[in-house]
Design a protein around this motif. Sequence first.
Motif, mmCIF file in Angstrom:
data_model
loop_
_atom_site.group_PDB
_atom_site.id
_atom_site.type_symbol
_atom_site.label_atom_id
_atom_site.label_comp_id
_atom_site.label_asym_id
_atom_site.label_seq_id
_atom_site.Cartn_x
_atom_site.Cartn_y
_atom_site.Cartn_z
ATOM 1 N N THR A 8 -3.676 -1.452 -8.230
ATOM 2 C CA THR A 8 -2.486 -2.322 -8.238
ATOM 3 C C THR A 8 -1.302 -1.625 -7.582
ATOM 4 O O THR A 8 -0.600 -2.215 -6.746
ATOM 5 N N ALA A 9 -1.087 -0.363 -7.936
ATOM 6 C CA ALA A 9 0.021 0.389 -7.347
ATOM 7 C C ALA A 9 -0.185 0.570 -5.840
ATOM 8 O O ALA A 9 0.770 0.475 -5.051
ATOM 9 N N ALA A 10 -1.433 0.807 -5.424
ATOM 10 C CA ALA A 10 -1.717 0.974 -3.993
ATOM 11 C C ALA A 10 -1.424 -0.308 -3.226
ATOM 12 O O ALA A 10 -0.900 -0.271 -2.104
ATOM 13 N N LEU A 11 -1.744 -1.446 -3.843
ATOM 14 C CA LEU A 11 -1.478 -2.732 -3.192
ATOM 15 C C LEU A 11 0.027 -2.964 -3.025
ATOM 16 O O LEU A 11 0.482 -3.437 -1.973
ATOM 17 N N VAL A 12 0.799 -2.616 -4.057
ATOM 18 C CA VAL A 12 2.262 -2.764 -3.977
ATOM 19 C C VAL A 12 2.828 -1.838 -2.907
ATOM 20 O O VAL A 12 3.687 -2.238 -2.104
ATOM 21 N N VAL A 13 2.358 -0.588 -2.865
ATOM 22 C CA VAL A 13 2.823 0.364 -1.852
ATOM 23 C C VAL A 13 2.453 -0.128 -0.454
ATOM 24 O O VAL A 13 3.265 -0.080 0.486
ATOM 25 N N GLY A 14 1.219 -0.607 -0.295
ATOM 26 C CA GLY A 14 0.786 -1.103 1.007
ATOM 27 C C GLY A 14 1.642 -2.259 1.492
ATOM 28 O O GLY A 14 2.036 -2.313 2.667
ATOM 29 N N PHE A 15 1.947 -3.183 0.581
ATOM 30 C CA PHE A 15 2.778 -4.326 0.963
ATOM 31 C C PHE A 15 4.203 -3.891 1.292
ATOM 32 O O PHE A 15 4.784 -4.325 2.305
ATOM 33 N N SER A 16 4.785 -3.031 0.470
ATOM 34 C CA SER A 16 6.181 -2.624 0.674
ATOM 35 C C SER A 16 6.347 -1.836 1.973
ATOM 36 O O SER A 16 7.323 -2.022 2.704
ATOM 37 N N LEU A 17 5.379 -0.951 2.277
ATOM 38 C CA LEU A 17 5.467 -0.190 3.530
ATOM 39 C C LEU A 17 5.147 -1.056 4.743
ATOM 40 O O LEU A 17 5.547 -0.742 5.865
ATOM 41 N N GLY A 18 4.414 -2.152 4.521
ATOM 42 C CA GLY A 18 4.068 -3.047 5.623
ATOM 43 C C GLY A 18 5.216 -3.921 6.079
ATOM 44 O O GLY A 18 5.168 -4.499 7.168
ATOM 45 N N LEU A 19 6.287 -4.024 5.274
ATOM 46 C CA LEU A 19 7.446 -4.836 5.658
ATOM 47 C C LEU A 19 8.268 -4.110 6.710
ATOM 48 O O LEU A 19 8.401 -2.883 6.673
ATOM 49 N N CYS A 20 8.821 -4.850 7.640
ATOM 50 C CA CYS A 20 9.622 -4.282 8.720
ATOM 51 C C CYS A 20 11.099 -4.577 8.492
ATOM 52 O O CYS A 20 11.458 -5.383 7.635
ATOM 53 N N SER A 21 11.953 -3.938 9.279
ATOM 54 C CA SER A 21 13.406 -4.086 9.114
ATOM 55 C C SER A 21 13.932 -5.221 9.994
ATOM 56 O O SER A 21 14.000 -5.090 11.219
ATOM 57 N N THR A 22 14.293 -6.322 9.353
ATOM 58 C CA THR A 22 14.819 -7.486 10.087
ATOM 59 C C THR A 22 16.086 -7.145 10.869
ATOM 60 O O THR A 22 16.160 -7.409 12.076
ATOM 61 N N PRO A 23 17.123 -6.571 10.235
ATOM 62 C CA PRO A 23 18.346 -6.305 11.006
ATOM 63 C C PRO A 23 18.142 -5.282 12.122
ATOM 64 O O PRO A 23 18.717 -5.416 13.200
#
Length: 610
Positions: free
Chosen positions: A113-128
């Motif tokens: 579960t923690a790995a999935l959360v980390v994977g998703f959070s690091l997969g997000l990019c910076s919009t601005p």
Amino acid sequence: MAVDLLYNALIFLAAAVLIVPIFKWLGLGEVLGYLAAGVVIGPSMLALVPDTEGVLQFSQVGIVFLLFVIGLELKPARLKLMRKAVFGFGSLQVTITTLVLAIAAWWLGLAPTAALVVGFSLGLCSTPLVLHLLGERKELQTRHGRNAFALLLFQDMAAIPVLAIIPILGAGSLMADGMSPLLREFILGTGAFAGLIVSGRYLLRPLFRLAASTRSREVFAGTTLLVVIGAALLMDTAGLSMAMGAFIAGILLADSEYRHNIEADIEPFRGLLLGLFFMAVGMTAQLGLLAQQPHVILGLTLALLLAKGLSMVLAARLFGTGWKEASNLGVLLSQGGEFGFVVLTAAGSAALLDQGLVSLLVLVISLSMATTPVLLLIHVRWIRSLFEASKPKPVYDHPLDDSPQIILAGFGRFGQIMGRALQGLKIPYTVLDINADHVEFVRRYGNKVYFGDASRIDLLRAAGAGKARVLVVAVGDIEASMRIVEQAKRQFPHLRIFARARNRYHAHLLMRAGIHHIVRELLPASLEMTRDVLIELGIPREQAQHTIDTFRPHDEQALMRQLEVFGNEKKLIQTVQEAARELEALYEADEEVATTPPRHGNVPQERQDI
């Protein structure tokens, strides 16, 4: 309190003014300059601003304004056309990147579960960051710019349900309470979303109409801020993204007649707050942690950039883009993003992740954001050209001598107007144009145009210059124009040359070359509009035309006098100032004649009104 706020504002402004121009001068872009400025004034170096987290939270208002402005540019019809890119490419990329990073985190020892959360959070990019970089390079409307925006939009939407689920996963209440907490969050979010759309559809235009009726710029600007901040807070209250609320409000106003005024009012706030956001990100970078574990953090940063870049390229290729566009997206979207901070912080608060791990990953995201402008610069200068399809150099046409009376050199906007008139009169002419793409384009409309350099004697002779009567040089480029004129005068002295001049300097060059038939491209249209503006101001049509008729010969005389001092800037300035004073005297003399009653007869009514 007020003094502290002013002190902090002074620090931020001084850091931005001193550091950002240096990075711009080095060609590294504004974003990296803001990040560096934040590092300098942050706790890792000078520690001039104590409340780093508070500044970061406040500065996210800049993202809100950014998404609002983007929404203004996206009409609902256009957004509908983007649905395939948003949901198709967006979901594909998020799925691939999240799985790749989650598997890597699980392999490094995190629970599933923690790995999935980390994977998703690091997969997000910076919009601005990404949108700012695209805007700096004027690439927002390119294909990779549109796909990048579609992906960022999907990521922002995808982060909302994940943020709602994290507290439930951390507390373990999903098993105890069933689906009721999640269902409650869903109903609340859906209600806020629907409420914003309905109220925006029926209330926003009347609200701005009322603000515009006051004829007060301050009231109108205040209304704009009210709408942006109100929409953001409504979504935040429902547990959704503030930026998403502002984005929806922008879309609802995209078809409004007030769109341009709204955008002009919001632009200064957006720019300042975005700069503040990037500085706040730089301030949060814990360089002490980097000093303690340099190999771990730099290794993770490099691994994140490579994993996201390759995942992005894979997703782009599966979506059907070419290698060039896929590589652009891979470099542009290889960093972590500001929503990654939010998701990781929420996971730490819910006890899904250790706080030490959260701090380490936040630093990795910050470093990845800082490296993106440099990577993009390297990619643009040295790598992007490798993906350019090598086009064979086009071969000049061999014009046919159809015994034309006129040869047109250049078939842009200027030459096409003349060509249409000549064609209507059935006067034979031949066109030479050096822009191969343009030649191919105008040929589709039935124009007889040859691809070739009109400064080449062999092409001019083949086009019939030996028998033609007139050569029209309608080329916009000054150097190319002068090359054509010089060659034509030397080889075909019988040709009467008519030339288009881009400006006074170009006109002087042509005059020095012995060309007398010159048209300055903007002069006729400018004088015509000046006459129409004078008429609109209430000046009688005859007097407005007389004003233009006075200006034209005076300007021609001034042009001739300036030719005599060509190359002498000091005397040229003096001549320009003298010409301006002479023109004022001419107009004043006309005014005196118009206002002096004649000795015999009555003054015409039009003259009395002036």
